[in-house]
Scaffold this motif. Structure first.
Motif: not given
Length: 209
Positions: A161-169, A193-197
């Motif tokens: 499984v490939i996970r694509v994550s985006v983090a931001w403040q 730190r916020r993260v959605v994936f």
């Protein structure tokens, strides 16, 4: 004479009570206004956080679609296009803000159109994370991205499984994300730190005789 003095004293007491009532009313009004200002500030923070999350989801789904579209196969018919994108081997290897990783295909064995497509995908995603969607005309400064946006792409060796994550403040601390994308990049308090994936499952298919 006594009546006059009594009348003057009574008027003075009435004036004193009126002044006290005015001061109490002003105090209540000021407290109410301060509460309203605080509520407005909190509403703006919540609205900004919601906007940031929506933008992050757009970026996550954008890269997931790019990975799924790159259907390069090897000689046996196995899909291998995803190998160009699974470059994140640790939380400090990401694209986006302060990135030092080359935004090119992570697998040197892949060549031709699949590599060209992957290079373009990764470069475009890196630019979007850095805010290239909107720039200041005079200086060319990128201002269209998330606050400190960083993107990670990992692959589970066991499940594939490939996970694509985006983090931001974020604007205020909440709960630290279990996703490790870009950890330690948002100060000592990881709760900022916020993260959605999202996860991409690339079927490992081969040609059936």
């Amino acid at each position: 004479m006594r009546l006059k003095l009594h009348s003057q004293s009574f008027r003075a007491r009435i004036a004193g009570f009126t002044m006290l009532e005015v001061l109490v009313s002003l105090l209540i009004t000021v407290i109410g206004l301060l509460g309203l200002i605080g509520l407005q500030a909190q509403a703006q923070i919540t609205e900004f956080e919601s906007y940031q999350r929506a933008q992050a989801l757009v970026l996550v789904n954008d890269m997931a679609d790019r990975i799924a579209f790159n259907r390069a196969m090897d000689a046996s018919g196995y899909v291998i296009g995803w190998r160009c994108y699974a470059y994140t081997t640790d939380p400090q290897k990401y694209l986006g803000m302060t990135n030092t990783v080359a935004a090119v295909c992570a697998d040197a064995a892949i060549a031709g159109d699949p590599k060209t497509r992957a290079d373009a995908d990764l470069a475009a995603w890196n630019n979007l994370l850095q805010g290239s969607a909107e720039t200041v005309t005079a200086s060319g400064t990128k201002v269209g991205g998330l606050l400190g946006a960083r993107g990670c792409i990992t692959r589970d060796a066991t499940t594939g499984v490939i996970r694509v994550s985006v983090a931001w403040q974020g604007m205020a601390p909440t709960v630290a994300s279990a996703d490790t994308c870009a950890t330690t990049n948002y100060g000592a308090n990881d709760a900022l730190r916020r993260v959605v994936f999202t996860e991409v499952v690339v079927p490992v298919l081969t040609v059936v005789p």
